[in-house]
Scaffold this motif. Structure first.
Motif, PDB file in Angstrom:
ATOM      1  N   ILE A 102      35.282  30.926  48.353  1.00 22.38           N
ATOM      2  CA  ILE A 102      33.996  31.466  47.891  1.00 22.38           C
ATOM      3  C   ILE A 102      34.144  32.936  47.539  1.00 22.38           C
ATOM      4  N   PHE A 103      34.869  33.689  48.367  1.00 19.96           N
ATOM      5  CA  PHE A 103      35.088  35.118  48.100  1.00 19.96           C
ATOM      6  C   PHE A 103      35.786  35.314  46.758  1.00 19.96           C
ATOM      7  N   GLU A 104      36.839  34.541  46.516  1.00 21.84           N
ATOM      8  CA  GLU A 104      37.599  34.677  45.271  1.00 21.84           C
ATOM      9  C   GLU A 104      36.738  34.308  44.064  1.00 21.84           C
ATOM     10  N   SER A 105      35.933  33.257  44.220  1.00 27.50           N
ATOM     11  CA  SER A 105      35.074  32.815  43.129  1.00 27.50           C
ATOM     12  C   SER A 105      33.992  33.851  42.819  1.00 27.50           C
ATOM     13  N   VAL A 106      33.309  34.339  43.844  1.00 29.02           N
ATOM     14  CA  VAL A 106      32.255  35.333  43.641  1.00 29.02           C
ATOM     15  C   VAL A 106      32.842  36.624  43.084  1.00 29.02           C
ATOM     16  N   SER A 107      34.015  37.009  43.588  1.00 30.18           N
ATOM     17  CA  SER A 107      34.677  38.214  43.100  1.00 30.18           C
ATOM     18  C   SER A 107      35.017  38.097  41.621  1.00 30.18           C
ATOM     19  N   GLY A 108      35.454  36.907  41.203  1.00 33.77           N
ATOM     20  CA  GLY A 108      35.769  36.703  39.799  1.00 33.77           C
ATOM     21  C   GLY A 108      34.531  36.721  38.921  1.00 33.77           C
ATOM     22  N   LEU A 109      33.528  35.955  39.287  1.00 39.32           N
ATOM     23  CA  LEU A 109      32.333  35.831  38.464  1.00 39.32           C
ATOM     24  C   LEU A 109      31.542  37.129  38.369  1.00 39.32           C
ATOM     25  N   GLY A 113      36.900  41.738  41.118  1.00 31.96           N
ATOM     26  CA  GLY A 113      38.364  41.829  41.086  1.00 31.96           C
ATOM     27  C   GLY A 113      39.019  41.993  42.440  1.00 31.96           C
ATOM     28  N   ALA A 114      38.228  41.937  43.519  1.00 29.13           N
ATOM     29  CA  ALA A 114      38.818  41.954  44.862  1.00 29.13           C
ATOM     30  C   ALA A 114      39.422  40.580  45.133  1.00 29.13           C
ATOM     31  N   LEU A 436      34.103  46.965  41.739  1.00 33.81           N
ATOM     32  CA  LEU A 436      35.365  47.647  41.438  1.00 33.81           C
ATOM     33  C   LEU A 436      36.577  46.817  41.794  1.00 33.81           C
ATOM     34  N   GLY A 437      36.676  46.382  43.056  1.00 38.16           N
ATOM     35  CA  GLY A 437      37.832  45.596  43.495  1.00 38.16           C
ATOM     36  C   GLY A 437      38.661  46.301  44.541  1.00 38.16           C
ATOM     37  N   PRO A 438      39.707  47.029  44.133  1.00 40.54           N
ATOM     38  CA  PRO A 438      40.581  47.666  45.125  1.00 40.54           C
ATOM     39  C   PRO A 438      39.879  48.800  45.859  1.00 40.54           C
ATOM     40  N   GLY A 442      42.409  49.572  54.751  1.00 36.00           N
ATOM     41  CA  GLY A 442      42.734  48.168  54.981  1.00 36.00           C
ATOM     42  C   GLY A 442      42.502  47.245  53.805  1.00 36.00           C
ATOM     43  N   VAL A 443      41.795  47.715  52.771  1.00 32.25           N
ATOM     44  CA  VAL A 443      41.548  46.874  51.597  1.00 32.25           C
ATOM     45  C   VAL A 443      42.157  47.504  50.335  1.00 32.25           C
ATOM     46  N   GLY A 444      43.168  48.340  50.526  1.00 30.57           N
ATOM     47  CA  GLY A 444      43.824  48.970  49.391  1.00 30.57           C
ATOM     48  C   GLY A 444      44.588  47.981  48.538  1.00 30.57           C
ATOM     49  N   ALA A 445      45.262  47.029  49.167  1.00 34.61           N
ATOM     50  CA  ALA A 445      46.063  46.050  48.425  1.00 34.61           C
ATOM     51  C   ALA A 445      45.288  44.763  48.168  1.00 34.61           C
ATOM     52  N   ASN A 446      44.644  44.233  49.209  1.00 41.36           N
ATOM     53  CA  ASN A 446      43.850  43.010  49.093  1.00 41.36           C
ATOM     54  C   ASN A 446      42.896  42.924  50.282  1.00 41.36           C
ATOM     55  N   TYR A 447      42.096  41.864  50.285  1.00 39.39           N
ATOM     56  CA  TYR A 447      41.063  41.697  51.319  1.00 39.39           C
ATOM     57  C   TYR A 447      41.402  40.563  52.283  1.00 39.39           C
ATOM     58  N   ALA A 448      42.648  40.135  52.269  1.00 40.57           N
ATOM     59  CA  ALA A 448      43.050  38.976  53.068  1.00 40.57           C
ATOM     60  C   ALA A 448      42.901  39.200  54.562  1.00 40.57           C
TER      61      ALA A 448
END
Length: 483
Positions: A102-109, A113-114, A436-438, A442-448
């Protein structure tokens, strides 16, 4: 509130969205990456859900009111985020939890870009394409696309357009008919995408990478087909092409339309918002380049310039592409770049942030209040170009800013309560609400590494930013639901 017409439109839009899973299905067949079943199941489930919602009310025809438009937009983006997550959940290669999908989908739509994905280079090609396509569809807004291509929405098209299109001045149409307006925007959007893809391809990208990065560049999204983002290509030419199209995509698309129609580039310079937009990016670029060279991060002026220019434009327009991990630069530079994203792109663009026109009006209002201290009885209008801004617009901008700050603070505290350190929480909310995304820390590279609660809070922040605060928060007020 006409719930039946809302339900009918929501069903139609979901069925329309299900068709966007056909290109990834073809990509899976072409590359033979084994993801065909996942996309097929996602297509069937989304189409079936849309059909189930639409069928009971297919014969209900009522006029779509303003409140109905807000409800359609919010429900659609919410449901879209959930159904858009299906291919990620059904993919064995992606191996994502429901929350991550869900995070990846919402981030894309929402063109944020996170990402929560580690090892993007190893994903199947069809999944990579799907991520990029999500951003492209979200960039201009699939609602506007629906208004352009579905005559059945014609009578209520303006309500959807006003609810979905970003910016404080939504009532001015480019053409007399809303359908023609939406088409004009999409022609410009498509033209920029094709031009960007061809430029990337000519600069050395593969056709697949060129198309994927054109999708996310023009959408001001930031997703990439590689973990190293644009830095993967190690090409100054590609970086400068990205800079040009990021700047263009951050400009009000109505302004692009006028330039094309009147065939005069002078229209850009005559626009106050555009001038402030370019001046802001130029000033931030200068400060970053000088800091990078002066602090010894880069010993060569040309490298400091290209790195500083790219990151200033990428973060300032809220695209989120990177050529290096800017969060590892000295703190003053990282914070400056993050703060620039709060301004964002122009109203009516695919960019995020508060928008340049709102900052311009806030500055002018502040100057007016200072002048009133000196001349208490003076009538001092606020002007943008040769137009006097109505009091109602200025009040709306202040209201937006107040709600933005309040929402940011609440979500920032909520993330801190989940156990995140303050810098990670601050930058994560800022990067999400500004699309924005990055971020930093702790969220500099990704949000995993974030917990599920934090990810869901950030999903709400992304939607809040994409729908420009009012559209989403208005549904949370009791007055909205009163007859």
């Amino acid at each position: 509130m006409h719930f039946s017409v809302v339900q009918r439109i929501l069903g139609v839009l979901l069925m329309l969205f299900s068709l966007t899973m056909l290109p990834p299905m073809l990509a899976s067949l072409w590359f033979g990456d084994g993801e065909l079943i996942g996309f097929t199941d996602g297509f069937i489930l989304t189409l079936g859900l849309g059909l189930a919602i639409w069928a009971p009310v297919r014969r209900r025809h009522q006029e779509l009111r303003v409140r109905d438009g807000f409800l359609v937009v919010v429900m659609f983006w919410t449901v879209l985020g959930l159904t858009g997550a299906l291919p990620f959940m059904l993919s064995e290669s992606a191996d994502m939890t429901i929350t991550d999908a869900i995070f990846e989908s919402v981030s894309g739509l929402t063109t944020t870009g996170a990402t929560v994905i580690i090892g993007i280079d190893h994903l199947p090609r069809s999944i990579l394409y799907y991520r990029q396509q999500l951003q492209w569809l979200g960039g201009m807004g699939i609602i506007v696309l629906a208004v352009a291509v579905l005559p059945m929405l014609g009578i209520g098209g303006m309500q959807l357009y006003r609810a979905e299109t970003p910016g404080p001045m939504k009532d001015s149409k480019l053409t007399p008919r809303i359908t023609e307006t939406a088409k004009a925007l999409w022609y410009i959007y498509l033209g920029l995408t094709v031009s960007c893809a061809l430029a990337y391809w000519g600069a050395g990208m593969t056709p697949f990478d060129a198309l994927g990065h054109a999708f996310s560049t023009v959408a001001i999204g930031g997703f990439s087909t590689h973990d190293a983002s644009i830095g993967y290509f190690d090409s100054t030419l590609i970086e400068m092409i990205a800079v040009v199209f990021m700047v263009l995509s951050g400009v009000n698309f109505a302004l692009h339309f006028l330039v094309v129609r009147r065939r005069s580039l002078g229209i850009y310079l005559g626009d106050s918002e555009f001038r402030l937009y370019i001046a802001t990016l130029g000033l931030v670029t200068l400060m970053v380049v000088v800091a990078l060279y002066g602090m010894g991060i880069y010993s060569d002026w040309s490298e400091a310039f290209t790195q500083g220019l790219f990151q200033a434009v990428s973060i300032g327009t809220t695209t989120g592409f990177t050529t290096t991990d800017y969060s590892l630069w000295p703190g003053v530079i990282s914070i400056l770049l993050l703060f620039t994203s709060f301004i964002g792109g122009c109203a009516g663009s695919t960019g995020g942030g508060i928008k340049v026109i709102r900052f311009l009006l806030l500055i002018k209002q502040g100057m007016r209040e200072i002048n009133r201290l000196i001349h208490p009885s003076a009538q001092i209008p606020i002007r943008v170009g040769d137009k006097t801004i109505p009091r109602r617009v200025v009040e709306a901008v202040w209201g937006f800013f107040a709600l933005y700050v309040a929402s940011f603070t609440v979500m920032y505290m909520a993330l801190a309560f989940t156990g995140l350190d303050l810098m990670t929480a601050f930058s994560a909310v800022g990067a999400s609400i500004n699309n924005l995304g990055p971020g930093l820390a702790g969220v500099g590279a990704n949000y995993a590494s974030l917990n599920d609660t934090a990810k869901l809070i950030l999903c709400f922040a992304m939607l809040l930013g994409r729908l420009e605060i009012f559209t989403l928060l208005v549904l949370l007020t009791p007055a909205f639901w009163r007859k």
